[in-house]
Design a protein around this motif. Structure first.
Motif, mmCIF file in Angstrom:
data_model
loop_
_atom_site.group_PDB
_atom_site.id
_atom_site.type_symbol
_atom_site.label_atom_id
_atom_site.label_comp_id
_atom_site.label_asym_id
_atom_site.label_seq_id
_atom_site.Cartn_x
_atom_site.Cartn_y
_atom_site.Cartn_z
ATOM 1 N N LEU A 123 31.061 44.001 32.732
ATOM 2 C CA LEU A 123 30.109 43.043 33.306
ATOM 3 C C LEU A 123 30.834 41.957 34.097
ATOM 4 O O LEU A 123 30.424 41.599 35.204
ATOM 5 C CB LEU A 123 29.261 42.419 32.196
ATOM 6 C CG LEU A 123 28.261 41.343 32.624
ATOM 7 C CD1 LEU A 123 27.325 41.861 33.708
ATOM 8 C CD2 LEU A 123 27.474 40.842 31.417
ATOM 9 N N VAL A 124 31.918 41.449 33.550
ATOM 10 C CA VAL A 124 32.692 40.424 34.256
ATOM 11 C C VAL A 124 33.257 40.995 35.551
ATOM 12 O O VAL A 124 33.224 40.342 36.605
ATOM 13 C CB VAL A 124 33.824 39.876 33.356
ATOM 14 C CG1 VAL A 124 34.781 39.004 34.155
ATOM 15 C CG2 VAL A 124 33.241 39.077 32.193
ATOM 16 N N ARG A 125 33.759 42.226 35.496
ATOM 17 C CA ARG A 125 34.330 42.848 36.693
ATOM 18 C C ARG A 125 33.283 42.972 37.801
ATOM 19 O O ARG A 125 33.526 42.626 38.960
ATOM 20 C CB ARG A 125 34.887 44.233 36.344
ATOM 21 C CG ARG A 125 35.564 44.935 37.513
ATOM 22 C CD ARG A 125 36.033 46.330 37.156
ATOM 23 N NE ARG A 125 37.062 46.297 36.137
ATOM 24 C CZ ARG A 125 36.918 46.767 34.901
ATOM 25 N NH1 ARG A 125 35.772 47.300 34.529
ATOM 26 N NH2 ARG A 125 37.897 46.711 34.031
ATOM 27 N N GLN A 126 32.092 43.472 37.445
ATOM 28 C CA GLN A 126 31.034 43.642 38.448
ATOM 29 C C GLN A 126 30.521 42.294 38.961
ATOM 30 O O GLN A 126 30.208 42.156 40.144
ATOM 31 C CB GLN A 126 29.883 44.459 37.873
ATOM 32 C CG GLN A 126 30.218 45.924 37.641
ATOM 33 C CD GLN A 126 28.985 46.784 37.458
ATOM 34 O OE1 GLN A 126 27.917 46.492 38.003
ATOM 35 N NE2 GLN A 126 29.124 47.852 36.691
ATOM 36 N N ALA A 127 30.451 41.312 38.064
ATOM 37 C CA ALA A 127 29.975 39.990 38.484
ATOM 38 C C ALA A 127 30.935 39.362 39.487
ATOM 39 O O ALA A 127 30.515 38.817 40.517
ATOM 40 C CB ALA A 127 29.806 39.088 37.261
ATOM 41 N N VAL A 128 32.219 39.437 39.212
ATOM 42 C CA VAL A 128 33.225 38.861 40.115
ATOM 43 C C VAL A 128 33.193 39.585 41.463
ATOM 44 O O VAL A 128 33.276 38.956 42.533
ATOM 45 C CB VAL A 128 34.630 38.939 39.479
ATOM 46 C CG1 VAL A 128 35.707 38.592 40.502
ATOM 47 C CG2 VAL A 128 34.713 37.989 38.282
ATOM 48 N N ALA A 129 33.051 40.915 41.414
ATOM 49 C CA ALA A 129 32.993 41.692 42.660
ATOM 50 C C ALA A 129 31.784 41.298 43.504
ATOM 51 O O ALA A 129 31.825 41.392 44.742
ATOM 52 C CB ALA A 129 32.951 43.182 42.338
ATOM 53 N N ALA A 130 30.708 40.852 42.854
ATOM 54 C CA ALA A 130 29.497 40.454 43.563
ATOM 55 C C ALA A 130 29.510 38.983 43.969
ATOM 56 O O ALA A 130 28.539 38.482 44.535
ATOM 57 C CB ALA A 130 28.277 40.742 42.696
ATOM 58 N N GLY A 131 30.606 38.297 43.666
ATOM 59 C CA GLY A 131 30.718 36.888 44.037
ATOM 60 C C GLY A 131 30.036 35.932 43.084
ATOM 61 O O GLY A 131 29.804 34.763 43.410
ATOM 62 N N ILE A 132 29.728 36.405 41.874
ATOM 63 C CA ILE A 132 29.083 35.570 40.857
ATOM 64 C C ILE A 132 30.117 34.663 40.195
ATOM 65 O O ILE A 132 31.240 35.094 39.901
ATOM 66 C CB ILE A 132 28.407 36.446 39.778
ATOM 67 C CG1 ILE A 132 27.355 37.362 40.407
ATOM 68 C CG2 ILE A 132 27.803 35.593 38.664
ATOM 69 C CD1 ILE A 132 26.193 36.647 41.025
ATOM 70 N N GLU A 133 29.757 33.436 39.908
ATOM 71 C CA GLU A 133 30.642 32.533 39.179
ATOM 72 C C GLU A 133 30.649 32.918 37.696
ATOM 73 O O GLU A 133 29.592 33.105 37.090
ATOM 74 C CB GLU A 133 30.181 31.083 39.333
ATOM 75 C CG GLU A 133 31.114 30.083 38.652
ATOM 76 C CD GLU A 133 30.649 28.642 38.800
ATOM 77 O OE1 GLU A 133 31.308 27.756 38.204
ATOM 78 O OE2 GLU A 133 29.630 28.402 39.487
ATOM 79 N N VAL A 134 31.840 33.045 37.130
ATOM 80 C CA VAL A 134 31.995 33.413 35.723
ATOM 81 C C VAL A 134 32.772 32.319 35.011
ATOM 82 O O VAL A 134 33.785 31.834 35.528
ATOM 83 C CB VAL A 134 32.749 34.756 35.570
ATOM 84 C CG1 VAL A 134 32.944 35.100 34.101
ATOM 85 C CG2 VAL A 134 32.009 35.877 36.290
ATOM 86 N N THR A 135 32.299 31.930 33.826
ATOM 87 C CA THR A 135 33.053 30.980 33.008
ATOM 88 C C THR A 135 33.099 31.487 31.578
ATOM 89 O O THR A 135 32.209 32.223 31.136
ATOM 90 C CB THR A 135 32.442 29.565 33.069
ATOM 91 O OG1 THR A 135 33.330 28.650 32.423
ATOM 92 C CG2 THR A 135 31.092 29.504 32.363
ATOM 93 N N SER A 136 34.151 31.130 30.866
ATOM 94 C CA SER A 136 34.321 31.582 29.487
ATOM 95 C C SER A 136 34.302 30.393 28.540
ATOM 96 O O SER A 136 34.990 29.395 28.764
ATOM 97 C CB SER A 136 35.647 32.338 29.352
ATOM 98 O OG SER A 136 35.806 32.857 28.045
ATOM 99 N N LEU A 137 33.502 30.515 27.490
ATOM 100 C CA LEU A 137 33.392 29.462 26.479
ATOM 101 C C LEU A 137 34.228 29.888 25.279
ATOM 102 O O LEU A 137 33.826 30.787 24.529
ATOM 103 C CB LEU A 137 31.932 29.242 26.076
ATOM 104 C CG LEU A 137 31.048 28.450 27.055
ATOM 105 C CD1 LEU A 137 30.964 29.112 28.408
ATOM 106 C CD2 LEU A 137 29.659 28.246 26.469
ATOM 107 N N PRO A 138 35.396 29.285 25.075
ATOM 108 C CA PRO A 138 36.325 29.773 24.050
ATOM 109 C C PRO A 138 35.807 29.561 22.639
ATOM 110 O O PRO A 138 34.979 28.695 22.369
ATOM 111 C CB PRO A 138 37.590 28.949 24.303
ATOM 112 C CG PRO A 138 37.103 27.707 24.976
ATOM 113 C CD PRO A 138 35.924 28.120 25.803
ATOM 114 N N GLY A 139 36.350 30.386 21.751
ATOM 115 C CA GLY A 139 35.969 30.288 20.341
ATOM 116 C C GLY A 139 36.733 31.309 19.523
ATOM 117 O O GLY A 139 37.878 31.640 19.845
ATOM 118 N N ALA A 140 36.087 31.845 18.501
ATOM 119 C CA ALA A 140 36.745 32.764 17.572
ATOM 120 C C ALA A 140 37.210 34.040 18.262
ATOM 121 O O ALA A 140 36.530 34.582 19.127
ATOM 122 C CB ALA A 140 35.787 33.108 16.440
ATOM 123 N N CYS A 141 38.399 34.506 17.849
ATOM 124 C CA CYS A 141 38.959 35.758 18.369
ATOM 125 C C CYS A 141 39.859 36.324 17.270
ATOM 126 O O CYS A 141 40.834 35.687 16.871
ATOM 127 C CB CYS A 141 39.749 35.497 19.640
ATOM 128 S SG CYS A 141 40.414 36.986 20.409
#
Length: 279
Positions: free
Chosen positions: A96-114
Motif C-alpha cells: 500500500l505504501v509503495r502504490q501510494a508513493v507511486a501515485a504521489g500520495i503523502e505518507v507519514t508513519s506514526l511510530p510505536g510498538a514493533c
C-alpha cells in the motif's frame, strides 16, 4: 486535493502501548485499512473509536491497495494498521505504501510498538548493527539460501517464529550457523513475557524436554569471522594438498588459480603449495 496515508503502529500485546497520536489519528481519518477487521475492531472498541474499517491483508493487498489509492486520490484520509505492531514490517502494508508513493500520495508513519526492535533492546546482544529476517521462507531452497547467507552474518540477526516450528528452526540454525549466543523472547509485552538468555545448543536441549509456547522472536548473535576462518583453516589443513587442490579443480578453476586459493586457505605461500605438489 489528495488525502494522506497514515501508517499507524498498534500494540503487540499490551493495549497501553498505543500512542495518544495514533488514537487521535484513528478517530480522525475517513477509513482504517486493517489486516484483520475482527481483531482491530476489538482495539477500536477499547478506545471508543468508531471509524469505518476495511479489510486489507496478504491475499488482497495488490488489488485492494489500488482501490485504497483511488480513495486517497479522491481526498480521503486513510490509516493502515496491522494485527500487532508496526505496519509494513514483514506486512502487506508495504504494498500500500509503495502504490501510494507511486501515485504521489503523502505518507507519514506514526511510530510505536514493533516486536523486532523490542526484542533487540532486551536481548543483551549487540544492537549497533543488526539484520532483520522476519519469518524464514517456507520454500526449502529459499530457506537454505537465507540460512547459508546467515552463516557468515556478523551482525545480530532477528527472526520471527511460531511455537510449532521453533524446534525445527533451532536445528536448522545449528546446522548452518553453528552454536551462537541466542536470546529467545516470547509473548512480548504480554502477561507471560519471557526472555531466555542462552545459546542455540542449550535452546535445542531445553525444547527437547518442554514444548514451546507463545510467539517467539529469536535474536541471534553474529558470526565471529576470526573463529569461522580458523575453523575452516583447520578443516583445510586436515586434507592433503592434492585433496585440497581437487576441490577447486573440480569447480572449473585452472591449476594456477587453484594453487593461489589453496595457499590462501592454508595461510601459506603459493611456492609452498607448488613444492608440495612436486613432492
Amino acid at each position: 486535493m489528495a488525502g494522506k496515508l497514515y501508517v499507524c503502529a498498534t500494540p503487540i500485546g499490551n493495549l497501553e502501548d498505543i500512542t495518544i497520536r495514533v488514537i487521535h489519528t484513528l478517530k480522525a481519518v475517513d477509513i482504517i485499512a486493517a489486516e484483520d477487521t475482527r481483531h482491530s475492531r476489538k482495539l477500536l472498541t477499547h478506545f471508543d473509536i468508531h471509524t469505518p474499517l476495511t479489510s486489507y491483508h496478504e491475499h488482497n493487498k495488490i488489488e485492494k491497495a489500488g482501490r485504497l489509492v483511488d480513495m486517497l486520490l479522491e481526498g480521503k484520509n486513510i490509516a493502515v494498521v496491522t494485527d500487532a505492531g508496526t505496519p509494513v514490517i514483514s506486512d502487506p502494508g508495504e504494498e500500500l505504501v509503495r502504490q501510494a508513493v507511486a501515485a504521489g500520495i503523502e505518507v507519514t508513519s506514526l511510530p510505536g510498538a514493533c516486536a523486532c526492535i523490542t526484542a533487540l533492546t532486551m536481548s543483551a546482544l549487540s544492537a549497533r548493527r543488526f539484520s532483520f529476517e522476519a519469518f524464514l521462507p517456507a520454500n526449502k531452497k529459499a530457506r537454505a539460501r537465507i540460512l547459508e547467507e546467515l552463516s557468515t552474518e556478523t551482525r545480530t540477526t532477528i527472526i520471527y517464529e511460531a511455537p510449532h516450528h521453533l524446534k525445527k528452526t533451532l536445528l536448522e540454525l545449528r546446522e548452518y550457523l553453528g552454536n551462537r549466543p541466542l536470546t529467545l523472547c516470547r509473548e512480548i509485552t504480554k502477561k507471560y513475557e519471557e526472555c531466555i538468555y542462552t545459546d542455540i545448543d542449550s535452546a535445542i536441549k531445553m525444547y527437547e524436554a518442554e514444548a514451546p509456547r507463545g510467539e517467539y522472536v529469536l535474536v541471534v548473535g553474529g558470526c565471529d569471522l576470526n573463529d569461522k576462518l580458523e575453523s575452516e583453516r583447520s578443516n583445510f589443513l586436515s586434507m592433503t594438498v592434492n585433496e585440497h587442490m581437487d576441490i577447486y579443480l573440480s569447480q572449473g578453476m585452472d591449476k594456477k588459480d587453484a594453487m593461489r586459493q589453496v595457499a590462501k586457505d592454508r595461510g601459506v605461500s603459493r611456492r609452498e603449495i607448488y613444492n608440495s605438489l612436486l613432492e
